[in-house]
Scaffold this active site. Structure first.
Site, PDB file in Angstrom:
ATOM      1  N   GLY A  16     -18.423 -38.864 147.601  1.00 44.58           N
ATOM      2  CA  GLY A  16     -19.650 -39.658 146.910  1.00 44.58           C
ATOM      3  C   GLY A  16     -20.969 -38.671 147.140  1.00 44.58           C
ATOM      4  O   GLY A  16     -21.942 -39.308 146.989  1.00 44.58           O
ATOM      5  N   CYS A 382     -17.715 -38.758 117.081  1.00 45.50           N
ATOM      6  CA  CYS A 382     -17.293 -36.934 116.766  1.00 45.50           C
ATOM      7  C   CYS A 382     -15.903 -37.157 115.828  1.00 45.50           C
ATOM      8  O   CYS A 382     -16.033 -37.468 114.891  1.00 45.50           O
ATOM      9  CB  CYS A 382     -17.168 -36.654 118.022  1.00 45.50           C
ATOM     10  SG  CYS A 382     -17.103 -34.773 117.835  1.00 45.50           S
ATOM     11  N   GLU A 406      -9.118 -28.516 111.001  1.00 47.21           N
ATOM     12  CA  GLU A 406      -8.824 -28.228 112.259  1.00 47.21           C
ATOM     13  C   GLU A 406      -7.223 -28.683 112.589  1.00 47.21           C
ATOM     14  O   GLU A 406      -6.570 -27.944 113.407  1.00 47.21           O
ATOM     15  CB  GLU A 406      -9.929 -28.873 113.126  1.00 47.21           C
ATOM     16  CG  GLU A 406      -9.587 -28.593 114.544  1.00 47.21           C
ATOM     17  CD  GLU A 406     -10.250 -29.519 115.678  1.00 47.21           C
ATOM     18  OE1 GLU A 406     -10.314 -29.169 116.775  1.00 47.21           O
ATOM     19  OE2 GLU A 406     -10.997 -30.560 115.127  1.00 47.21           O
ATOM     20  N   HIS A 508     -22.832 -37.369 119.978  1.00 48.20           N
ATOM     21  CA  HIS A 508     -22.117 -38.265 121.154  1.00 48.20           C
ATOM     22  C   HIS A 508     -23.048 -39.211 121.813  1.00 48.20           C
ATOM     23  O   HIS A 508     -24.004 -38.542 122.477  1.00 48.20           O
ATOM     24  CB  HIS A 508     -21.619 -37.134 122.239  1.00 48.20           C
ATOM     25  CG  HIS A 508     -20.374 -36.540 121.610  1.00 48.20           C
ATOM     26  ND1 HIS A 508     -18.879 -37.003 122.225  1.00 48.20           N
ATOM     27  CD2 HIS A 508     -20.155 -35.479 120.892  1.00 48.20           C
ATOM     28  CE1 HIS A 508     -18.139 -36.128 121.628  1.00 48.20           C
ATOM     29  NE2 HIS A 508     -18.724 -35.215 121.128  1.00 48.20           N
ATOM     30  N   GLU A 510     -22.966 -41.383 123.600  1.00 50.64           N
ATOM     31  CA  GLU A 510     -22.743 -42.135 125.109  1.00 50.64           C
ATOM     32  C   GLU A 510     -23.415 -40.936 126.063  1.00 50.64           C
ATOM     33  O   GLU A 510     -23.782 -41.512 127.371  1.00 50.64           O
ATOM     34  CB  GLU A 510     -21.305 -41.624 125.194  1.00 50.64           C
ATOM     35  CG  GLU A 510     -20.698 -40.495 125.514  1.00 50.64           C
ATOM     36  CD  GLU A 510     -20.217 -39.895 124.235  1.00 50.64           C
ATOM     37  OE1 GLU A 510     -19.226 -38.992 124.131  1.00 50.64           O
ATOM     38  OE2 GLU A 510     -20.809 -40.419 123.056  1.00 50.64           O
TER      39      GLU A 510
END
Length: 535
Positions: A16, A382, A406, A508, A510
């Site tokens: 941690g 995305c 792609e 993105h 997030e």
């Protein structure tokens, strides 16, 4: 004068260190200090951008487009700052830069060595982290464990920096383990003693020791560690296992860790400790009542760290509702049109995150189709946006074989394709559209309702784009292109107004969510999932 704090780890990995560093950063920021934070990774990849998610987990992207370690996500979320490319330094990046200098003749024909050339490069990047942000404090986490061969140049560099900048400007924090031996019924300090001995053998005497433990430490144990490791008793900080990561800053503050650091470095703290907002967050997390289930359909679900920021953002979005957002992990490689209902019938919302490659893409398309046809709240990120347009083209427009170039270069209908300027690029590393880019939102759309703004900025990580040759056809059949680049050329957001909640974005989101400030799309998505649950 910028001050530098170095966080090292001993005994075992996964102690941690990153959370300790981030928690200390939060405490110092709340005292009115400008903080930045940095991670040194000893692996030889230049960055994690081309590493498998199974190897490394999520690739976190900064505003300026750096592909970095997922620990930077923890740093940003805890401290509530936006980091830059100097916040993640790998051994590969350092060695690559030194070798380029050697090829250019910058060293005037001299012998290039780990000391001083590699260590000087490391120190230069240390200083850049502070200079680029004008920070009062730079906190640097050293990846790996003390004694690892690959970490030694970094340890040597941070040893040298004390002489370069002066002892009063440098501080060392060492994280160790205090194991509990069940048969003996006691905790043992010997691993900590040996870890500190190893660190001292490399020329570094820690100023603070943060001890990871399952159980509360007695004062005798703290005194023993202080005696054998040659530090003050109050500088032995207990870090007990916690049910929530958000407890850690409060644990450290209760032992005056921020006061010790401020005094040791003679920092000019503007405020006394003020953690009311953080305490409120922790109280909220500990009082969640009820759950909202989100089906996350992805190809890397066996390593959940591959979607770390997505999961954290979903959790953040549940806090205002006092709900725990539970992720149902669904391997898209197992999903098809015949069994998709079995996987998704009990979820409150469906999310398809980013990813690369053909494998398991058809399972994602099946999940998107299920969401659209059954009016289940859908959020695509995305690749989740790209496949949403592919699914719509196939099943609404009837374009059989439509796909992304792609994933299927020979598709007759390349709904997703490369930009012309990308088609001749062969390298994979660093060639994506990376970092913070502007997006213009169309008024009277779900996107506009969510953001309550016309112009926004979000972080990106992709190479392929929506093919505008198909835009009119999709629009004519009910898909709205609600967000684009300011020039209108690149599609950033799509939605289907016919559904209660169906939105997908090329960026993105997030990467910009915070525990106390959920990202707007995630917040709206989780709210929609909650409404769907209560229909």
């Amino acid at each position: 004068m910028t001050k530098f704090i170095f966080v090292t780890g001993g005994v075992v990995s996964s102690l941690g260190k990153g959370i300790t560093a981030a928690s200390l950063g939060r405490l110092l920021k709340d005292r009115g200090l400008k903080v930045t934070i940095q991670k040194f990774d000893p692996y030889l990849n230049v960055d994690p951008g081309t590493m498998s998610p199974y190897q490394h987990g999520e690739v976190f992207v900064t505003d300026d487009g750096a592909e970095t370690d997922l620990d930077l996500g923890h740093y940003e979320r805890f401290i509530d700052i936006n980091l830059n490319k100097y916040s993640n330094v790998t051994a590969g990046k350092v060695y690559s830069h030194v070798l380029k200098k050697e090829r250019r003749g910058d060293y005037l024909g001299g012998t290039v060595q780990v000391i001083p050339h590699i260590t000087n490069e490391i120190k230069e990047r240390l200083l850049l982290a502070g200079e680029s942000t004008n920070a009062d404090v730079v906190i640097t986490e050293i990846g790996g464990t003390t004694g690892d061969i690959e970490s030694l140049p970094f340890i040597e560099a941070i040893r040298q920096i004390r002489s370069d900048l002066g002892r009063e400007n440098v501080m060392y924090v060492h994280c160790t383990l205090l194991p509990y031996i069940k048969a003996a019924g006691e905790m043992k300090t010997k691993p900590t003693q040996h870890s500190v001995k190893e660190l001292r053998g490399l020329g570094i005497q820690p100023d603070l020791i943060v001890v990871r433990t399952e159980y509360e430490m007695t004062q005798d144990l703290k005194d023993k560690i202080a005696l054998f490791c040659d530090i003050n008793k109050e500088s032995v900080i207990e870090c007990r296992d916690a049910s929530s990561l958000y407890e850690i800053p409060l644990q450290l503050s209760a032992q005056d860790m921020d006061d010790i650091v401020i005094k040791r470095l003679d920092l000019d703290a503007k405020y006394e400790t003020q953690l009311d907002e953080w305490q409120y967050l922790l109280d909220t997390v500990n009082s969640l009542d009820g759950t909202i289930t989100i089906g996350l359909v992805g190809k890397y679900v066996s390593l959940q760290d591959a979607y770390l920021s997505v999961v954290e953002s979903l959790k953040h979005a549940g806090y205002p509702l006092k709900k725990d957002v539970v992720v149902k992990w669904i391997d898209s490689g197992e999903v098809n049109d015949n069994n998709v209902e079995d996987y998704l019938k009990d979820v409150d919302g469906i999310l398809v995150p980013g990813g690369f490659g053909f494998r398991a893409s058809e399972g994602k398309i099946a999940a998107i189709k299920y969401a659209r046809e059954n009016n289940v709240p859908y959020f695509g990120i995305c690749l989740g946006m790209q496949l949403a347009t592919v699914e719509f083209a196939r099943n609404v427009l009837g374009l059989e074989g439509a796909h992304s170039a792609e994933l299927n270069p020979s598709t007759p209908y390349p709904i997703i394709d490369l930009l012309p300027e990308q088609k001749d690029i062969e390298d994979l590393g660093g060639t994506l559209r990376l970092g913070l880019y502007p997006c213009k939102i169309k008024e009277n759309t779900l996107a506009h309702q969510i953001y309550d703004a016309v112009n926004i900025e979000e972080r990106h990580r992709h190479r392929y784009e929506f093919n505008n040759e198909f835009r009119e056809q999709l629009e004519a059949n009910g898909m709205v292109f609600s967000g684009t680049s300011p020039d209108g050329r690149l599609v950033e957001m799509v939605e289907i107004p016919e559904n209660d909640f169906y939105i997908a974005c090329q960026f993105h989101p997030e990467f910009l969510s915070r525990p106390n400030r959920p990202q707007p799309i995630f917040k709206s998505f989780v709210e929609a999932a909650y409404k769907h649950q209560n229909k």
